[in-house]
Design a protein around this motif. Sequence first.
Motif, short mmCIF file in Angstrom:
data_model
loop_
_atom_site.label_atom_id
_atom_site.label_comp_id
_atom_site.label_asym_id
_atom_site.label_seq_id
_atom_site.Cartn_x
_atom_site.Cartn_y
_atom_site.Cartn_z
N THR A 47 0.78 -1.35 -0.15
CA THR A 47 -0.08 0.10 0.15
C THR A 47 1.01 1.22 0.09
O THR A 47 0.65 2.22 -0.79
N ASP A 48 1.83 1.12 0.75
CA ASP A 48 2.71 2.62 0.90
C ASP A 48 3.72 2.58 -0.50
O ASP A 48 3.81 3.67 -0.96
N ASN A 49 3.92 1.48 -0.86
CA ASN A 49 4.59 1.53 -2.43
C ASN A 49 3.51 2.02 -3.53
O ASN A 49 3.82 2.95 -4.36
N ALA A 50 2.55 1.70 -3.39
CA ALA A 50 1.32 2.18 -4.27
C ALA A 50 1.24 3.62 -4.22
O ALA A 50 0.89 4.45 -5.24
N THR A 51 1.12 4.23 -2.92
CA THR A 51 0.80 5.56 -2.53
C THR A 51 2.19 6.30 -3.07
O THR A 51 1.93 7.46 -3.58
N ASN A 52 3.38 6.01 -2.96
CA ASN A 52 4.53 6.56 -3.51
C ASN A 52 4.38 6.78 -5.01
O ASN A 52 4.78 7.84 -5.84
N MET A 53 3.89 5.49 -5.62
CA MET A 53 3.88 5.35 -7.22
C MET A 53 2.78 6.53 -7.56
O MET A 53 3.03 7.12 -8.64
N ILE A 54 1.55 6.67 -6.80
CA ILE A 54 0.45 7.48 -7.18
C ILE A 54 1.04 8.84 -7.41
O ILE A 54 0.85 9.63 -8.06
N ASN A 55 2.05 9.31 -6.18
CA ASN A 55 2.40 10.61 -5.98
C ASN A 55 3.43 10.91 -7.31
O ASN A 55 3.41 12.06 -7.63
N ASP A 56 4.45 9.97 -7.38
CA ASP A 56 5.37 10.02 -8.51
C ASP A 56 4.47 10.31 -9.80
O ASP A 56 5.04 11.30 -10.59
N MET A 57 3.39 9.50 -10.12
CA MET A 57 2.80 9.72 -11.54
C MET A 57 1.98 10.93 -11.51
O MET A 57 1.87 11.57 -12.63
N THR A 58 1.53 11.28 -10.28
CA THR A 58 0.77 12.74 -10.22
C THR A 58 1.82 13.85 -10.62
O THR A 58 1.33 14.58 -11.36
N ILE A 59 2.82 13.79 -10.00
CA ILE A 59 3.86 14.97 -10.55
C ILE A 59 4.17 14.80 -11.92
O ILE A 59 4.42 15.77 -12.50
N GLN A 60 4.35 13.46 -12.41
CA GLN A 60 4.69 13.41 -13.85
C GLN A 60 3.70 13.91 -14.65
O GLN A 60 3.81 14.52 -15.74
N TYR A 61 2.28 13.55 -14.16
CA TYR A 61 1.19 14.11 -15.24
C TYR A 61 0.93 15.38 -15.02
O TYR A 61 0.63 16.05 -16.24
N ASN A 62 1.39 15.92 -14.03
CA ASN A 62 1.21 17.67 -13.82
C ASN A 62 2.40 18.09 -14.72
O ASN A 62 2.00 19.19 -15.49
N ARG A 63 3.53 17.60 -14.81
CA ARG A 63 4.64 18.23 -15.55
C ARG A 63 4.41 18.27 -16.94
O ARG A 63 4.52 19.01 -17.72
N VAL A 64 3.73 16.85 -17.49
CA VAL A 64 3.60 16.56 -18.81
C VAL A 64 2.18 17.59 -19.21
O VAL A 64 2.16 18.13 -20.09
N ARG A 65 1.16 17.76 -18.51
CA ARG A 65 0.03 18.51 -18.56
C ARG A 65 0.72 19.91 -18.49
O ARG A 65 0.21 20.84 -19.50
N GLN A 66 1.32 20.41 -17.75
CA GLN A 66 2.21 21.82 -17.77
C GLN A 66 2.86 22.21 -19.24
O GLN A 66 2.79 23.15 -19.69
N THR A 67 3.71 21.11 -19.56
CA THR A 67 4.30 21.26 -20.82
C THR A 67 3.32 21.30 -22.11
O THR A 67 3.44 22.14 -22.88
N ALA A 68 2.27 20.55 -21.90
CA ALA A 68 1.35 20.75 -23.15
C ALA A 68 0.56 22.01 -23.19
O ALA A 68 0.59 22.69 -24.12
N ILE A 69 0.24 22.70 -21.90
CA ILE A 69 -0.30 23.85 -21.86
C ILE A 69 0.79 24.97 -22.26
O ILE A 69 0.29 25.89 -23.19
N THR A 70 2.04 24.90 -22.00
CA THR A 70 2.86 25.85 -22.24
C THR A 70 2.92 25.69 -23.96
O THR A 70 3.08 26.61 -24.49
N GLN A 71 3.14 24.53 -24.41
CA GLN A 71 3.39 24.26 -25.98
C GLN A 71 2.04 24.97 -26.78
O GLN A 71 2.37 25.86 -27.65
N GLU A 72 0.77 24.71 -26.05
CA GLU A 72 -0.33 25.34 -26.61
C GLU A 72 -0.23 26.83 -26.73
O GLU A 72 -0.54 27.43 -27.67
N ILE A 73 0.13 27.40 -25.61
CA ILE A 73 0.16 29.00 -25.41
C ILE A 73 1.26 29.46 -26.22
O ILE A 73 1.05 30.60 -27.11
N THR A 74 2.25 28.89 -26.44
CA THR A 74 3.46 29.18 -27.51
C THR A 74 2.93 29.05 -28.85
O THR A 74 3.18 30.21 -29.70
N GLU A 75 2.25 28.23 -29.21
CA GLU A 75 1.49 28.11 -30.47
C GLU A 75 0.79 29.12 -30.90
O GLU A 75 0.62 29.78 -32.01
N ILE A 76 -0.22 29.51 -29.66
CA ILE A 76 -1.26 30.45 -30.01
C ILE A 76 -0.41 32.08 -30.07
O ILE A 76 -1.11 32.71 -30.93
#
Length: 306
Positions: A268-297
Amino acid sequence: MAESLIDIRKRIASTKKTSQITSAMQMVSASKLIRAEQKVRGYQLYAAKIREIVTHIASTQLSLLEEHGHVSASDQVLVDFHDMLIERPIRKTGYLIISSDKGLAGGYNSSILKATKDMLAIDHASNDEFVVLSVGGAVADDLRKSGIEVAFEIRDLNDQPSFTEVSDIVVKAIQLYRDGAFDELYVCYKHHVNALISEYRAEKMLPLTDLDSHEAVGYEVDYLFEPNKEEILEILLPQYAESLIYGAIIDAKSSEHASRMTAMKSATDNATNMINDMTIQYNRVRQTAITQEITEIVGGASALEN
């Protein structure tokens, strides 16, 4: 980029479901552990009382054995020694190995298997020098793969086994000893210390050499025997030996539940850590996508102005 975000969300959702399952299993194991520990405490009260009675009744035999270290011809004439009290030359050794039928308990079964195989390799030159009995299928199956025969076994025990459920192998072990199939019996299992700690034990159960005649000195109860001591011991000593083996089985069950609870908590602890890591990864990818979209606009707007 969108597909990557979707994949990450799917992994997060899947990991959350897994953590919910392992968390539930952890709570179930914790509940089973509490009940198992209560059962062990109840057994300990019974074991102390039956040991007191057995020691009191067998005090004469025990005194002679402690004095001489063996049974002489003259002693045998004076006292009818029970065969479960007498040490005899060791031709074969019996081992009753207690493991689990189920997995998801961390290194519970593998540690028992390793410790047992190491002990057999050190203490015996060949497989002909010992007889193996087994409670639980995990270690029994691995021993067979290693070429070690398992003479008798039981599987699929309840989480809180009753004596009736394990009586077949308990009675079988004692009968094999009395029939001379082996000359001493060790029970190998994981002793439950606490929720985080268990230790491998190989306890000598037969013959009953740990009884001490001096324990009977402090007993205040004076028993009346009917019909006589010898006939009572013939019934009581096997029951005492059976209780010792049963005590090891329920002790091992406590250790199994504790190991499974710890393993599920770790998962359970390992799963929680994985979720936290993937959430950070998700936010980074999402932020990169948003930045890319703003740059294109911005780039498109600049092109229109020009």
